[in-house]
Design a protein around this motif. Structure first.
Motif, PDB file in Angstrom:
ATOM      1  N   GLU A 295       0.830  -1.238  -0.059  1.00 47.68           N
ATOM      2  CA  GLU A 295      -0.159  -0.001  -0.002  1.00 47.68           C
ATOM      3  C   GLU A 295       0.872   1.279   0.207  1.00 47.68           C
ATOM      4  O   GLU A 295       0.448   2.231  -0.634  1.00 47.68           O
ATOM      5  N   THR A 296       1.827   1.332   0.858  1.00 45.72           N
ATOM      6  CA  THR A 296       2.833   2.317   0.932  1.00 45.72           C
ATOM      7  C   THR A 296       3.401   2.504  -0.336  1.00 45.72           C
ATOM      8  O   THR A 296       3.766   3.681  -0.997  1.00 45.72           O
ATOM      9  N   TYR A 297       3.772   1.470  -1.110  1.00 46.31           N
ATOM     10  CA  TYR A 297       4.630   1.633  -2.308  1.00 46.31           C
ATOM     11  C   TYR A 297       3.654   2.193  -3.317  1.00 46.31           C
ATOM     12  O   TYR A 297       4.073   3.162  -4.199  1.00 46.31           O
ATOM     13  N   GLN A 298       2.275   1.745  -3.365  1.00 45.80           N
ATOM     14  CA  GLN A 298       1.478   2.056  -4.487  1.00 45.80           C
ATOM     15  C   GLN A 298       0.951   3.656  -4.208  1.00 45.80           C
ATOM     16  O   GLN A 298       0.826   4.324  -5.268  1.00 45.80           O
TER      17      GLN A 298
ATOM     18  N   GLU B  39      13.731   5.954  -9.568  1.00 43.99           N
ATOM     19  CA  GLU B  39      14.172   4.753 -10.356  1.00 43.99           C
ATOM     20  C   GLU B  39      14.631   3.659  -9.076  1.00 43.99           C
ATOM     21  O   GLU B  39      14.219   2.362  -9.091  1.00 43.99           O
ATOM     22  N   LEU B  40      15.648   4.262  -8.642  1.00 40.86           N
ATOM     23  CA  LEU B  40      16.429   3.452  -7.609  1.00 40.86           C
ATOM     24  C   LEU B  40      15.449   2.960  -6.489  1.00 40.86           C
ATOM     25  O   LEU B  40      15.521   1.880  -6.050  1.00 40.86           O
ATOM     26  N   ALA B  41      14.861   3.787  -5.964  1.00 38.67           N
ATOM     27  CA  ALA B  41      13.865   3.730  -4.737  1.00 38.67           C
ATOM     28  C   ALA B  41      12.720   2.721  -5.088  1.00 38.67           C
ATOM     29  O   ALA B  41      12.495   1.823  -4.264  1.00 38.67           O
ATOM     30  N   LYS B  42      12.221   2.737  -6.337  1.00 46.67           N
ATOM     31  CA  LYS B  42      11.339   1.843  -6.939  1.00 46.67           C
ATOM     32  C   LYS B  42      11.788   0.445  -6.997  1.00 46.67           C
ATOM     33  O   LYS B  42      11.208  -0.461  -6.701  1.00 46.67           O
TER      34      LYS B  42
ATOM     35  N   GLU C 261      12.109  -5.499  -2.102  1.00 46.45           N
ATOM     36  CA  GLU C 261      12.090  -5.839  -0.822  1.00 46.45           C
ATOM     37  C   GLU C 261      10.402  -6.450  -0.765  1.00 46.45           C
ATOM     38  O   GLU C 261      10.338  -7.464  -0.136  1.00 46.45           O
ATOM     39  N   LEU C 262       9.645  -6.084  -1.504  1.00 44.06           N
ATOM     40  CA  LEU C 262       8.380  -6.682  -1.681  1.00 44.06           C
ATOM     41  C   LEU C 262       8.424  -8.366  -2.291  1.00 44.06           C
ATOM     42  O   LEU C 262       7.781  -8.820  -1.656  1.00 44.06           O
ATOM     43  N   THR C 263       9.165  -8.412  -3.280  1.00 46.73           N
ATOM     44  CA  THR C 263       9.376  -9.779  -3.640  1.00 46.73           C
ATOM     45  C   THR C 263      10.120 -10.494  -2.548  1.00 46.73           C
ATOM     46  O   THR C 263       9.624 -11.636  -2.481  1.00 46.73           O
ATOM     47  N   GLN C 264      10.933 -10.118  -1.713  1.00 49.57           N
ATOM     48  CA  GLN C 264      11.457 -10.694  -0.725  1.00 49.57           C
ATOM     49  C   GLN C 264      10.553 -11.200   0.454  1.00 49.57           C
ATOM     50  O   GLN C 264      10.577 -12.126   0.741  1.00 49.57           O
TER      51      GLN C 264
END
Length: 172
Positions: A68-71, A79-82, A88-91
C-alpha cells in the motif's frame, strides 16, 4: 518299530498344536481418540497452530502495508527507490510463501512430538495385554484391510480397560 513311529507321529502332532500362534487385533486409532491425554494434545496443537497463524497474519499485514505504501508513493519515487521497494516486496512475498509451506510441516512435527508419549503408553499397554493373554502377534486394524477377522481376538476392549477408559455407548 511301530511304537517308534507312533511316538514320532505323536511328537510331531503335539509340536504343531503347541506351536500355533495366537494373533489378535487392536483398533489403535479408536483407543487413541478415547484417551483423555489426546484431548490435551489436541488443545496444545491448536494453540501452537494459532501461534503460527498469528505470526503468519503479522507477516501478511506487514506485506500489505508495504504494498500500500509503495502504491501511494510510486509516482514520487525515483528509479532506484522503486527498484529497492520492488525487491523488498518480492523478498517479503517469498518469505510469506516459505512460511506458509513450512507452517504445515511445523504443525505435523509438533503434533508428532506431542503424540509420541501417547503412542509409547499405548504400545506398552498393548504389549502388556498381549503377554498377559498369550498373544504372539497383535495387528492394528486401522489402515489394514482384512477379508475376515474373528472379533474374539480383538483386544481393543482389554486395552481400554487396562488404560481405565470406559467404552462409550452408542446412542443410535
Amino acid at each position: 518299530m511301530k511304537s517308534k513311529i507312533i511316538f514320532f507321529y505323536t511328537l510331531l502332532i503335539s509340536s504343531i498344536i503347541y506351536s500355533q500362534n495366537k494373533v489378535g487385533t487392536v483398533d489403535s486409532d479408536y483407543v487413541m481418540n478415547l484417551m483423555p491425554e489426546a484431548k490435551i494434545v489436541l488443545k496444545r496443537a491448536k494453540a501452537y497452530g494459532a501461534k503460527l497463524d498469528s505470526s503468519f497474519q503479522i507477516k501478511v499485514q506487514v506485506y500489505k502495508d508495504k504494498v500500500e505504501t509503495y502504491q501511494k508513493n510510486e509516482k514520487i519515487l525515483g528509479e532506484l527507490a522503486k527498484k529497492t521497494s520492488i525487491q523488498e516486496l518480492t523478498q517479503l512475498e517469498t518469505d510469506i510463501k516459505k512460511y506458509q509451506n513450512n507452517g504445515q510441516q511445523l504443525m505435523q512435527l509438533k503434533q508428532n512430538e506431542l503424540m509420541r508419549p501417547l503412542y509409547k503408553k499405548l504400545s506398552d499397554v498393548i504389549a502388556e495385554v498381549a503377554k498377559a493373554n498369550g498373544y504372539s502377534q497383535i495387528l492394528t486394524i486401522t489402515g489394514n484391510e482384512f477379508a475376515y477377522l474373528d472379533p474374539t481376538f480383538d483386544i481393543t476392549d482389554l486395552v481400554l480397560a487396562k488404560l481405565g477408559i470406559e467404552k462409550p455407548t452408542d446412542n443410535n
